[in-house]
Design a protein around this motif. Sequence first.
Motif, mmCIF file in Angstrom:
data_model
loop_
_atom_site.group_PDB
_atom_site.id
_atom_site.type_symbol
_atom_site.label_atom_id
_atom_site.label_comp_id
_atom_site.label_asym_id
_atom_site.label_seq_id
_atom_site.Cartn_x
_atom_site.Cartn_y
_atom_site.Cartn_z
ATOM 1 N N GLU A 94 0.844 -1.242 -0.032
ATOM 2 C CA GLU A 94 0.112 0.263 0.139
ATOM 3 C C GLU A 94 0.899 1.350 -0.029
ATOM 4 N N GLN A 95 0.705 2.053 -1.004
ATOM 5 C CA GLN A 95 1.396 3.554 -1.098
ATOM 6 C C GLN A 95 0.511 4.387 -1.306
ATOM 7 N N ARG A 96 0.993 5.786 -1.341
ATOM 8 C CA ARG A 96 -0.188 6.908 -1.329
ATOM 9 C C ARG A 96 -0.980 6.766 -2.762
ATOM 10 N N GLU B 87 5.187 6.683 -4.799
ATOM 11 C CA GLU B 87 3.730 6.646 -4.410
ATOM 12 C C GLU B 87 2.916 5.846 -5.459
ATOM 13 N N ASP B 88 3.338 5.782 -6.654
ATOM 14 C CA ASP B 88 2.721 4.996 -7.915
ATOM 15 C C ASP B 88 3.640 4.274 -8.658
ATOM 16 N N GLU C 188 10.677 9.881 -4.120
ATOM 17 C CA GLU C 188 9.434 9.760 -3.590
ATOM 18 C C GLU C 188 8.122 9.667 -4.321
ATOM 19 N N TRP C 189 8.142 10.481 -5.556
ATOM 20 C CA TRP C 189 7.088 10.531 -6.367
ATOM 21 C C TRP C 189 7.036 9.391 -7.105
#
Length: 776
Positions: free
Chosen positions: A539-541, A597-598, A593-594
């Motif tokens: 699970e990520q943002r 997230e996905d 980091e971006w």
Amino acid sequence: MSASQDEAGGRETRAGRETRVGPAPAGEPEFEPYHHPAAGWGAAKSVTRFMSREGALVDGPRAILRMNHENTGFDCPGCAWPDDTKGLHLDICENGIKHVTWEMTRKRVGPEFFASRSVSELSGWSDYDLENQGRLTEPMVYDPETDHYVPISWKDAFDLVGSTLRGLDSPHQAAFYTSGRLGNEATFLYQLMARELGTNNLPDCSNMCHEASGRALTASLGTGKGTVDLKDWETTDALFIIGVNAASNAPRMLTALAEAHKRGARIVHVNPLVEAAATRAIIPHDFRDMATLHSTRTSNLNIQPRIGGDMALLRGMAKALLEQSSADPKALDREFIDRYTAGFEEYRAACESASWEEIERQSGVDRAAILQAARVYREADRSIVSWCLGVTQHEHGVDTVREIVNLLLLRGNLGREGAGPSPVRGHSNVQGNRTCGIDHRPAPEFLDRLGEVCSIDPPREHGLDTVGTIRAMHRGDIKVFVGMGGNFALAAPDTPYTYEALRQCELTVQVSTKLNRSHLVHGRKALILPCLGRTEKDEQRGGTQSTSVEDSMSMVHLSVGMKRPASPHLLSEPAVVAGMARAALPDSATPWEWYVEDYDRIRDTMAQVLNGFEDFNRRVRLPLGFRLKQPARELVFLTPSGRAEFSAAPLPDVVPEPGTLALGTMRSHDQWNTTIYSDNDRYRGVKNLRTLVFMNEDDMRERGIAKFDPVDITSTAKDGSRRGLNGYLAIPYDIPRGCAAGYMPEMNVLCALGDYSTQSDQPIMKHVKVTITHAA
């Protein structure tokens, strides 16, 4: 373990039977030759006992129903055999289930475990007992004052990695190792981090297993991968399985073998040992056969060459075809040879100059058996040759794989359905690792695209492979070692030397799911960074994430975890890589980091960098994913000549010197790489024993050795140094004279780091020169 000098002045190391990898034996050692079909009820009973032992009688069956299901399930973290293409709901095997159950265990290794046990104490545990403690739960750092691992926050752990990397005099003082378990997205970020730092020191497990295959296929065909897929296996007329123990190392291949035999294809197994997969099998998802105990043959012919004799056997088959071509014009495909190949006349001359006497002597196989195999090949319209580490982990591994290609080219078995080369990769996504950039010798074209798309200036000089990394650590030239998965300390050759090398490092970092030997053989500073397993939800943002993997036949598909993570403190592999990268490269323009997230964002970048990954996010979500194109499959050869290249290498001399034996290391059945599930090897009839050596009965008789006699095994390296194992038990086995075999990782002690192939740089772990005597 004691050390002394041998007569040649080299180092001699010896290890006794007290050096253990597996669990404490459940009883007295037993051995009875195995005479039953592979898989079937024996596998079912073994799996049930294992799940019961691990407390997974609920989660285990749930995982079985999700494993290897297209786009909704998770990819088996075991072997790289392709997923079924026809909707099979139980595309599973015994070892895959054990591997998943081992990962899904309810046992945990948290701070309290380390608080009560020092590293010195844990170093005395068996490797089985280490892994059997369960899943790691949070990051830990080594405290040299107390000799304990203690908790550390993820931020502080990443800061330690980053500050140490930034403090190096050169980025080439760091090495970034990868095992085959790493998904494609994390792989891409990992190599990007290393190259943005400024090094191509990217050793990987391929350096120890299929490097020879990649180099040989690239030289012969212009591609480093096999050209066939499962549909080819389903339509071929003949299968030649060379140096492969399918029942243990690629068990789902048994389905393909059984189905091939049922439809009338001919199957030839070539291996010094007649393994269970080379006899009969009962396929567990064939409920009728399971109910009736009906087994299917998986072989028409078994040939047992001496260790290292495969190339001579293949040369003999080619020689037979060439000799028969004058009377039988169909023995060769002259149209294919003339149109698509180069070097045929030189190869013909090499075959003609090799006498039958020399071919028989080097292969250890009589002429009649070689002609029998050649007849199967000549009579088949379409043939596949498949091979594994029994072919590659030799000095002449590249030449042998090229000889496989030679044989295929003689009859045009390339670029058409049901024909071609088919290497069997041993670990899930090890092929994807290489595809996605883990390569210490990257192609300039790849670096150009990576630099342009990712706005970095990647280094151009070649980096270090596995052997080179170990040597550099030992010299003190590599100060930081990062291991993404695996158990490097046990997987590598020359165990004492590798241990010494790792301990020279300023910092070792192990990204792992379970406690293993590599956490205890560490640098002056050490980190254990626990990550999610393949079975667990990520699970990520951006929501629940999936990762992609590439199988042994170039199919790329998604894997989605199903289980709650073993600990809330675990990070995904991409998140761990991104955390280290940001700490080491604080001014980097890469959006680490971006990306995390996905993972679609990672895949969009990969689509711009990697050939064949165009429109990645859409195609990977198609049923079964997509297949990466292989130019050679379309008869496009990216070689200097633009044609498929014959190789005319001379036959190597593989006959052991008088008094010596050629020893090959291998896995037991109840084992996956360095993970040992028990001291049993069901398919070879062994119980309660791993410290053994399989020998030919005549070789035993000549040395006055009886069944279960304790023996000393001494290897002699090229430089004259010796290494030994004491008190191993001798087992009489159906293996050619002059040959012996035993289990890795215990026998890695015998494999000198300096004995690596000059063709592939792989450690020579299947052809070790040894003497075996009664234990002193």
